[in-house]
Scaffold this motif. Structure first.
Motif, PDB file in Angstrom:
ATOM      1  N   LEU A   3      46.493  37.600  40.553  1.00  0.00           N
ATOM      2  CA  LEU A   3      46.087  37.525  39.146  1.00  0.00           C
ATOM      3  C   LEU A   3      46.849  38.534  38.296  1.00  0.00           C
ATOM      4  O   LEU A   3      46.938  38.410  37.075  1.00  0.00           O
ATOM      5  CB  LEU A   3      44.582  37.825  39.014  1.00  0.00           C
ATOM      6  N   TYR A   4      47.396  39.557  38.957  1.00  0.00           N
ATOM      7  CA  TYR A   4      47.966  40.676  38.201  1.00  0.00           C
ATOM      8  C   TYR A   4      49.488  40.685  38.195  1.00  0.00           C
ATOM      9  O   TYR A   4      50.112  41.063  39.178  1.00  0.00           O
ATOM     10  CB  TYR A   4      47.455  42.003  38.780  1.00  0.00           C
ATOM     11  N   ASP A   5      50.056  40.207  37.086  1.00  0.00           N
ATOM     12  CA  ASP A   5      51.452  40.519  36.760  1.00  0.00           C
ATOM     13  C   ASP A   5      51.367  41.235  35.404  1.00  0.00           C
ATOM     14  O   ASP A   5      50.265  41.614  34.980  1.00  0.00           O
ATOM     15  CB  ASP A   5      52.307  39.243  36.710  1.00  0.00           C
ATOM     16  N   THR A  24      30.463  50.722  31.406  1.00  0.00           N
ATOM     17  CA  THR A  24      29.395  51.419  32.125  1.00  0.00           C
ATOM     18  C   THR A  24      29.982  52.471  33.059  1.00  0.00           C
ATOM     19  O   THR A  24      29.472  53.598  33.152  1.00  0.00           O
ATOM     20  CB  THR A  24      28.543  50.390  32.909  1.00  0.00           C
ATOM     21  N   GLU A  25      31.073  52.129  33.733  1.00  0.00           N
ATOM     22  CA  GLU A  25      31.682  53.100  34.641  1.00  0.00           C
ATOM     23  C   GLU A  25      32.202  54.315  33.864  1.00  0.00           C
ATOM     24  O   GLU A  25      32.049  55.457  34.279  1.00  0.00           O
ATOM     25  CB  GLU A  25      32.831  52.444  35.420  1.00  0.00           C
ATOM     26  N   ARG A  26      32.804  54.038  32.681  1.00  0.00           N
ATOM     27  CA  ARG A  26      33.276  55.136  31.821  1.00  0.00           C
ATOM     28  C   ARG A  26      32.135  56.079  31.470  1.00  0.00           C
ATOM     29  O   ARG A  26      32.284  57.294  31.503  1.00  0.00           O
ATOM     30  CB  ARG A  26      33.792  54.550  30.500  1.00  0.00           C
ATOM     31  N   GLU A  57      43.602  54.560  32.942  1.00  0.00           N
ATOM     32  CA  GLU A  57      42.711  55.164  31.956  1.00  0.00           C
ATOM     33  C   GLU A  57      41.546  55.934  32.606  1.00  0.00           C
ATOM     34  O   GLU A  57      41.159  56.998  32.145  1.00  0.00           O
ATOM     35  CB  GLU A  57      42.179  54.046  31.034  1.00  0.00           C
ATOM     36  N   LYS A  58      41.012  55.388  33.709  1.00  0.00           N
ATOM     37  CA  LYS A  58      39.848  56.041  34.333  1.00  0.00           C
ATOM     38  C   LYS A  58      40.250  57.400  34.888  1.00  0.00           C
ATOM     39  O   LYS A  58      39.537  58.380  34.740  1.00  0.00           O
ATOM     40  CB  LYS A  58      39.295  55.174  35.469  1.00  0.00           C
ATOM     41  N   ALA A  59      41.417  57.433  35.555  1.00  0.00           N
ATOM     42  CA  ALA A  59      41.880  58.701  36.120  1.00  0.00           C
ATOM     43  C   ALA A  59      42.137  59.707  35.005  1.00  0.00           C
ATOM     44  O   ALA A  59      41.747  60.879  35.104  1.00  0.00           O
ATOM     45  CB  ALA A  59      43.156  58.477  36.936  1.00  0.00           C
ATOM     46  N   VAL A  77      48.705  53.903  42.258  1.00  0.00           N
ATOM     47  CA  VAL A  77      49.156  52.811  43.128  1.00  0.00           C
ATOM     48  C   VAL A  77      48.707  51.482  42.531  1.00  0.00           C
ATOM     49  O   VAL A  77      47.537  51.339  42.161  1.00  0.00           O
ATOM     50  CB  VAL A  77      48.527  52.951  44.543  1.00  0.00           C
ATOM     51  N   ASP A  78      49.613  50.522  42.417  1.00  0.00           N
ATOM     52  CA  ASP A  78      49.208  49.206  41.913  1.00  0.00           C
ATOM     53  C   ASP A  78      50.238  48.149  42.305  1.00  0.00           C
ATOM     54  O   ASP A  78      51.423  48.442  42.456  1.00  0.00           O
ATOM     55  CB  ASP A  78      49.055  49.226  40.387  1.00  0.00           C
ATOM     56  N   ILE A  79      49.738  46.923  42.441  1.00  0.00           N
ATOM     57  CA  ILE A  79      50.618  45.794  42.779  1.00  0.00           C
ATOM     58  C   ILE A  79      51.349  45.290  41.526  1.00  0.00           C
ATOM     59  O   ILE A  79      52.405  44.661  41.631  1.00  0.00           O
ATOM     60  CB  ILE A  79      49.770  44.663  43.417  1.00  0.00           C
ATOM     61  N   SER A  80      50.799  45.573  40.348  1.00  0.00           N
ATOM     62  CA  SER A  80      51.378  45.100  39.085  1.00  0.00           C
ATOM     63  C   SER A  80      52.427  46.132  38.663  1.00  0.00           C
ATOM     64  O   SER A  80      52.207  46.997  37.811  1.00  0.00           O
ATOM     65  CB  SER A  80      50.261  44.955  38.044  1.00  0.00           C
ATOM     66  N   ALA A 122      52.684  48.944  45.256  1.00  0.00           N
ATOM     67  CA  ALA A 122      52.350  48.549  46.634  1.00  0.00           C
ATOM     68  C   ALA A 122      51.213  47.545  46.639  1.00  0.00           C
ATOM     69  O   ALA A 122      50.415  47.487  45.703  1.00  0.00           O
ATOM     70  CB  ALA A 122      51.944  49.787  47.441  1.00  0.00           C
ATOM     71  N   ASP A 123      51.151  46.761  47.707  1.00  0.00           N
ATOM     72  CA  ASP A 123      50.035  45.833  47.948  1.00  0.00           C
ATOM     73  C   ASP A 123      49.206  46.425  49.076  1.00  0.00           C
ATOM     74  O   ASP A 123      49.642  46.462  50.221  1.00  0.00           O
ATOM     75  CB  ASP A 123      50.617  44.470  48.355  1.00  0.00           C
ATOM     76  N   PHE A 124      48.009  46.908  48.749  1.00  0.00           N
ATOM     77  CA  PHE A 124      47.212  47.551  49.805  1.00  0.00           C
ATOM     78  C   PHE A 124      46.163  46.603  50.397  1.00  0.00           C
ATOM     79  O   PHE A 124      45.256  47.037  51.080  1.00  0.00           O
ATOM     80  CB  PHE A 124      46.578  48.862  49.325  1.00  0.00           C
ATOM     81  N   SER A 125      46.309  45.286  50.135  1.00  0.00           N
ATOM     82  CA  SER A 125      45.279  44.366  50.637  1.00  0.00           C
ATOM     83  C   SER A 125      45.348  44.239  52.163  1.00  0.00           C
ATOM     84  O   SER A 125      44.337  43.991  52.807  1.00  0.00           O
ATOM     85  CB  SER A 125      45.424  42.991  49.995  1.00  0.00           C
ATOM     86  N   PRO A 151      38.437  52.834  41.206  1.00  0.00           N
ATOM     87  CA  PRO A 151      37.473  52.455  40.169  1.00  0.00           C
ATOM     88  C   PRO A 151      37.476  50.948  39.903  1.00  0.00           C
ATOM     89  O   PRO A 151      38.175  50.173  40.559  1.00  0.00           O
ATOM     90  CB  PRO A 151      38.011  53.225  38.955  1.00  0.00           C
ATOM     91  N   GLY A 152      36.686  50.551  38.906  1.00  0.00           N
ATOM     92  CA  GLY A 152      36.753  49.180  38.400  1.00  0.00           C
ATOM     93  C   GLY A 152      36.032  48.164  39.258  1.00  0.00           C
ATOM     94  O   GLY A 152      36.217  46.967  39.072  1.00  0.00           O
ATOM     95  N   SER A 153      35.235  48.614  40.219  1.00  0.00           N
ATOM     96  CA  SER A 153      34.521  47.744  41.172  1.00  0.00           C
ATOM     97  C   SER A 153      35.486  46.815  41.909  1.00  0.00           C
ATOM     98  O   SER A 153      35.102  45.726  42.322  1.00  0.00           O
ATOM     99  CB  SER A 153      33.389  46.961  40.507  1.00  0.00           C
TER     100      SER A 153
HETATM  101  C1  LIG Z   1      39.822  45.239  38.429  1.00  0.00           C
HETATM  102  S1  LIG Z   1      41.392  45.922  38.040  1.00  0.00           S
HETATM  103  C2  LIG Z   1      40.970  47.629  37.830  1.00  0.00           C
HETATM  104  C3  LIG Z   1      41.940  48.389  36.986  1.00  0.00           C
HETATM  105  C4  LIG Z   1      41.545  49.834  36.672  1.00  0.00           C
HETATM  106  N1  LIG Z   1      41.564  50.651  37.867  1.00  0.00           N
HETATM  107  C5  LIG Z   1      40.174  49.888  36.047  1.00  0.00           C
HETATM  108  O1  LIG Z   1      39.284  50.446  36.667  1.00  0.00           O
HETATM  109  O2  LIG Z   1      40.009  49.386  34.931  1.00  0.00           O
HETATM  110  C6  LIG Z   1      42.185  45.901  39.635  1.00  0.00           C
HETATM  111  C7  LIG Z   1      43.518  46.610  39.683  1.00  0.00           C
HETATM  112  O3  LIG Z   1      43.964  46.625  41.054  1.00  0.00           O
HETATM  113  C8  LIG Z   1      45.284  46.126  41.150  1.00  0.00           C
HETATM  114  N2  LIG Z   1      45.373  45.399  42.427  1.00  0.00           N
HETATM  115  C9  LIG Z   1      44.753  44.247  42.754  1.00  0.00           C
HETATM  116  N3  LIG Z   1      45.041  43.897  44.020  1.00  0.00           N
HETATM  117  C10 LIG Z   1      45.856  44.866  44.509  1.00  0.00           C
HETATM  118  C11 LIG Z   1      46.513  45.054  45.770  1.00  0.00           C
HETATM  119  N4  LIG Z   1      46.354  44.187  46.768  1.00  0.00           N
HETATM  120  N5  LIG Z   1      47.302  46.153  45.941  1.00  0.00           N
HETATM  121  C12 LIG Z   1      47.469  47.037  44.908  1.00  0.00           C
HETATM  122  N6  LIG Z   1      46.867  46.906  43.687  1.00  0.00           N
HETATM  123  C13 LIG Z   1      46.079  45.827  43.496  1.00  0.00           C
HETATM  124  C14 LIG Z   1      45.465  45.241  39.945  1.00  0.00           C
HETATM  125  O4  LIG Z   1      46.810  45.091  39.563  1.00  0.00           O
HETATM  126  C15 LIG Z   1      44.605  45.944  38.887  1.00  0.00           C
HETATM  127  O5  LIG Z   1      45.341  46.893  38.167  1.00  0.00           O
END
Ligand SMILES: C[S@@+](CC[C@H](N)C(=O)[O-])C[C@H]1O[C@@H](n2cnc3c(N)ncnc32)[C@H](O)[C@@H]1O
Length: 332
Positions: free
Chosen positions: A53-55, A76-78, A107-109, A124-127, A152-155, A174-176
């Protein structure tokens, strides 16, 4: 003798960072990635991992979602982080390496920088393109903090490059986002996070809690249809990454709360019978058939506490908002 030494130390601590370093591990051109997408589409039901979903556009649409009145999690998390930043700092101390998993716009950090005074910030982020931009802005606003971006992709596996540095680590998730994993995969991920944190490491994690359907469903199906655009953007991703021929106008966004599984599900539902084709495969969908694109599991406070303990975290502290809609856990 003492003065020059102090001056030297002061200089070391106020070193000015003009640009963040960036390490790109994740690339979108691999055969493995195309195989993963094709396997998902051929499954029963058809599915695509939410990580796609994330580009750059998907990340911007997600940012817009966080501004919507229906989308309570970010606000709410903020509130919780703002109210309890001092408590968090008192427990973990200042001057750690702050590692932000799925950092998004960071932003959260950034809200925690004042209280945590991190020595180093690793996002760290996939986007990848979106993260580069967000981190570039943040570095110019905080030249005193060393910043490292990791694409990176940490899935599958959570590993960090040497550039993430040593020293005591605080992992932020963060971000659930943990809710995007099934509970079994979430447990695996938490175990890896514990290991990446290392001795003396800690994890600060945002978790969305079980709540009534009339609150949950609109959060993933808003009146402005921004979440619909976010979900439908996946079809553009399929076309770009797999060479697929999906048409956005052939699909509807569907979001529903599956109470039995305690999760919001997002799907793309075919408006008519159609066949998706890509260079070495095809998938027929009947009218109304769905591609499952995201789960967002909702936890109870005790349920998530148990999961953290199962993952090996012995000490946990948690904070919630006044409605108990969202929780932030600190686990060590
Ligand atoms: C729900 S958003 C949360 C963004 C931000 N941390 C927040 O709390 O608002 C999920 C974030 O995780 C990243 N993400 C999703 N899957 C990922 C993966 N497999 N590896 C690395 N980053 C990933 C997305 O690109 C996105 O920025």
């Amino acid at each position: 003798m003492e003065f020059p030494l102090r001056q030297g130390m002061l200089l070391a601590h106020t070193a000015v960072m003009t640009s963040a370093r960036f390490v790109q591990i994740y690339r979108e051109d691999g055969a493995a990635l195309r195989q993963e997408l094709a396997r998902g589409l051929m499954g029963e039901p058809a599915s695509v991992s939410p990580k796609f979903l994330y580009d750059a556009l998907g990340s911007r649409l997600f940012d817009a979602i966080t501004e919507l009145p229906e989308y309570y999690p970010t606000r709410t998390e903020r509130t919780i982080l703002d109210a309890h930043g001092g408590d968090i700092a008192a427990l973990v101390g200042r001057g750690r390496t702050l590692i932000d998993l799925g950092a998004g716009n960071c932003e959260k950090a950034a809200r925690l920088f004042d209280v945590l005074a991190p020595l180093r910030y690793v996002a760290v982020d996939i986007s990848v393109d979106y993260l580069r931009q967000a981190l570039g802005c943040l570095q110019s606003q905080h030249p005193g903090i060393e910043m490292v971006g990791v694409g990176a992709d940490f899935s599958v596996s959570l590993t960090l490059p040497p550039e993430a540095g040593r020293g005591e680590r605080l992992l932020l998730y963060p971000g659930s986002s943990i809710g995007n994993f099934t509970p079994d995969d979430a447990l695996r991920f938490l175990r890896q996070a514990r290991s990446v944190g290392g001795a003396g490491g800690a994890l600060l994690i945002g978790v969305d809690l079980v709540k009534p359907k009339p609150v949950l469903e609109p959060a993933y199906d808003d009146a402005l249809k921004v979440t619909a655009a976010f979900n439908l953007n996946l079809l553009r991703r399929l076309n770009a990454l797999l060479g697929c021929d999906a048409r956005i106008e052939d699909f509807d966004h569907v979001a529903l709360y599956n109470e039995g599984e305690s999760r919001i599900e997002m799907h793309l539902q075919a408006r008519r019978a159609l066949t998706l084709r890509w260079p070495d495969g095809a998938r027929a969908l009947a009218a109304g058939e769905r591609i499952h694109t995201e789960n967002s599991y909702k936890y109870t406070l005790d349920g998530f506490d148990r999961l953290l303990r199962q993952a090996g975290f012995a000490r946990t502290t948690r904070w919630t908002d006044e409605r108990d809609w969202f929780a932030v856990f600190l686990a060590a």
